[in-house]
Motif scaffolding. Structure first.
Motif, short mmCIF file in Angstrom:
data_model
loop_
_atom_site.label_atom_id
_atom_site.label_comp_id
_atom_site.label_asym_id
_atom_site.label_seq_id
_atom_site.Cartn_x
_atom_site.Cartn_y
_atom_site.Cartn_z
N UNK A 96 0.82 -1.21 0.00
CA UNK A 96 0.00 0.00 0.00
C UNK A 96 0.86 1.26 0.00
N UNK A 97 2.18 1.13 0.08
CA UNK A 97 3.08 2.27 0.06
C UNK A 97 3.18 2.94 1.42
N UNK A 98 4.07 3.94 1.49
CA UNK A 98 4.19 4.68 2.76
C UNK A 98 5.49 4.45 3.48
N UNK A 99 6.18 3.35 3.18
CA UNK A 99 7.47 3.10 3.80
C UNK A 99 7.39 2.64 5.24
N UNK A 100 8.57 2.65 5.89
CA UNK A 100 8.68 2.12 7.25
C UNK A 100 7.83 2.90 8.24
N UNK A 101 7.78 4.21 8.09
CA UNK A 101 7.05 5.03 9.06
C UNK A 101 5.57 4.68 9.07
N UNK A 102 4.98 4.58 7.89
CA UNK A 102 3.55 4.25 7.83
C UNK A 102 3.31 2.82 8.28
N UNK A 103 4.23 1.91 7.97
CA UNK A 103 4.09 0.53 8.42
C UNK A 103 4.10 0.45 9.94
N UNK A 104 5.00 1.22 10.57
CA UNK A 104 5.09 1.25 12.03
C UNK A 104 3.81 1.84 12.63
N UNK A 105 3.32 2.90 12.03
CA UNK A 105 2.09 3.54 12.50
C UNK A 105 0.91 2.58 12.36
N UNK A 106 0.85 1.87 11.25
CA UNK A 106 -0.24 0.91 11.02
C UNK A 106 -0.21 -0.21 12.05
N UNK A 107 0.98 -0.72 12.34
CA UNK A 107 1.09 -1.81 13.31
C UNK A 107 0.63 -1.36 14.70
N UNK A 108 1.05 -0.17 15.13
CA UNK A 108 0.63 0.33 16.43
C UNK A 108 -0.88 0.48 16.48
N UNK A 109 -1.47 0.96 15.39
CA UNK A 109 -2.92 1.13 15.33
C UNK A 109 -3.61 -0.23 15.44
N UNK A 110 -3.07 -1.24 14.80
CA UNK A 110 -3.68 -2.57 14.83
C UNK A 110 -3.49 -3.23 16.19
N UNK A 111 -2.33 -3.00 16.82
CA UNK A 111 -2.10 -3.60 18.14
C UNK A 111 -3.07 -3.06 19.19
N UNK A 112 -3.57 -1.85 18.98
CA UNK A 112 -4.54 -1.29 19.93
C UNK A 112 -5.81 -2.14 20.03
N UNK A 113 -6.06 -2.95 19.02
CA UNK A 113 -7.28 -3.76 19.00
C UNK A 113 -7.13 -5.06 19.77
N UNK A 114 -5.90 -5.40 20.18
CA UNK A 114 -5.69 -6.60 20.98
C UNK A 114 -6.03 -6.31 22.43
N UNK A 115 -6.66 -7.27 23.08
CA UNK A 115 -7.10 -7.05 24.46
C UNK A 115 -6.00 -6.59 25.38
N UNK A 116 -4.83 -7.24 25.32
CA UNK A 116 -3.75 -6.89 26.23
C UNK A 116 -3.03 -5.61 25.87
#
Length: 438
Positions: free
Chosen positions: A90-110
């Motif tokens: 989807x493009x965006x490089x490392x910075x966007x990938x890191x931001x996306x991962x943090x956003x997705x991790x927020x959905x995990x219960x722990x």
């Protein structure tokens, strides 16, 4: 502290003279590669979840990081940051990938406590390990502002004044000639309780890991607050003794991070036999949690979303149910099943519409969804496979029909990670189940 950044399924090789990195291949110091190689062999030997696999590229021995993301930290401190593979599509490089991962991790219960601001994350280019440490320190700082909780701990001591219950046998044995002493057992109100010991131990470990001056300063300040509490020497035993009494809800987030830090493992992988933190998360589980959280908001009125339903089995044998059917997501209306969905963390290509390529879809997933539809929908309704949206898969594929199950339809739909919504088929077949269907 040195390190490198890779994506899922990239490979790592030992540094060699005259050999440069290529797309999907990164070089690491020889001692780090040797450690990674030993980890891969150990995982294969004991049959644990393989987050590393041995392979070969262009005549070089390599290790491949499987479908896990997060941070691998070698014993010498070398850090390998693993980011989601979809970011390359989807493009965006490392910075966007890191931001996306943090956003997705927020959905995990722990990890629902993650509060890192996305703009700050991109601006500082903060590595994932520092993000995790920062979140832990913020959670402990919030806890300290609310106040450490104390508890009554039984103690024994030879006192100058009687306190609590006199231990007569020990008192006579030790104080026969000391009439000014009383050997007694009493309760001491102290912050020395398992929860505080664990947090102190996690603070000390975070201080040893971090390279950020801001994090080091905050960690030292928080360690000073816990100065009267001994650091946990046996974290596993102390975690079993954790008891969150009334008024201790503010401990929840800090303890979740402490468990991750002290046990050297992700709560999802359940593996961590080496003496270095592998803060790794299986992307299948992360994607499923992300879709479940945001899809629930997209459902129409009166509909509910169940996760990991397991009420039905494929067969019955000897009066017992065998082979549980566990779809990732199940949409219900008044407890009546309306839609079965399964998430797949895989990149597919809508342009590969040939009998040989089949969009990159897996035949086993179709068998699985057919079984779900026959059992949860009685062979009449819609089942859905959800994949991440990319430039080459940005709209629903044409419907798949089962010749022997005319009432059952299978849809392959993209989920937009940026907009956090499921893209529906334009024909409107699923529109009645969703808000603002397009």
């Amino acid at each position: 502290m040195s390190g490198t950044t890779i994506y899922e399924f990239d490979v790592l090789a030992a540094d060699a003279p005259g050999v440069s990195d290529t797309v999907g291949l990164r070089s690491v110091p020889p001692q780090v590669f040797a450690w990674l190689e030993s980890q891969a062999l150990s995982l294969a030997e004991v049959g644990e979840i393989a987050w590393l696999r041995l392979s070969q590229r262009r005549g070089r021995r390599v290790v491949q990081v499987a479908s896990f993301v997060g941070v691998i930290r070698a014993p010498d401190g070398y850090q390998i940051e693993v980011l989601p593979k979809v970011a390359k599509a989807i493009g965006g490089g490392d910075d966007e990938a890191r931001e996306l991962l943090i956003e997705m991790l927020r959905c995990l219960g722990g990890f629902r406590h993650i509060q890192t601001d996305s703009a700050q994350l991109v601006a500082t280019r903060m590595p994932l390990l520092e993000v995790f440490i920062g979140e832990f320190l913020r959670a402990v700082e919030h806890l300290v502002k609310r106040g450490l909780r104390s508890d009554y701990n039984p103690q024994q001591d030879n006192l100058f004044a009687l306190r609590g219950k006199l231990q007569m046998a020990t008192h006579l044995r030790r104080n026969l000639c000391r009439r000014d002493r009383f050997f007694a057992e009493f309760d001491e109100f102290s912050p020395d309780r398992p929860e505080n010991r664990l947090l102190h131990a996690a603070l000390r470990r975070a201080l040893a890991w971090t390279t950020s001056q801001t994090h080091q300063q905050l960690a030292r300040e928080l360690c000073f607050v816990f100065a009267e509490v001994p650091a946990s020497q046996h974290p596993s035993a102390d975690f079993q003794r954790v008891r969150l009494d009334r008024g201790m809800a503010h401990y929840d987030g800090a303890l979740a991070w402490a468990r991750l830090i002290l046990e050297d493992k992700s709560p999802l992988t359940g593996a961590g036999g080496h003496r270095a933190p592998s803060l790794l998360f299986p992307m299948e589980a992360v994607f499923e949690a992300f879709v479940a959280k945001h899809l629930a908001r997209q459902l129409g009125q009166g509909l509910t979303l169940r996760t990991q339903a397991r009420s039905l089995s494929l067969v019955r044998h000897l009066e017992k149910d065998w082979f549980r059917l566990k779809p990732d997501l199940l949409v219900q209306a008044s407890k009546v099943n309306r839609l079965v969905l399964d998430t797949k963390w895989k990149l597919i290509d809508s342009q590969q519409a040939t009998g040989s390529e089949k969009y990159g879809l897996d035949q086993g997933d179709f068998y699985q969804l057919h079984a779900y539809g026959q059992n949860y929908l009685d062979g009449d309704g819609d089942v859905v496979l959800i994949y991440p949206k990319t430039d080459v898969f940005n709209k629903a594929l044409p419907v798949f029909k089962f010749p022997k199950s005319s009432g059952l339809r299978l849809w392959v739909l993209p989920f937009c990670l940026r907009d956090k919504r499921l893209l529906l088929p334009p024909c409107g077949s699923l529109g009645a189940l969703f808000l603002n269907a397009q």
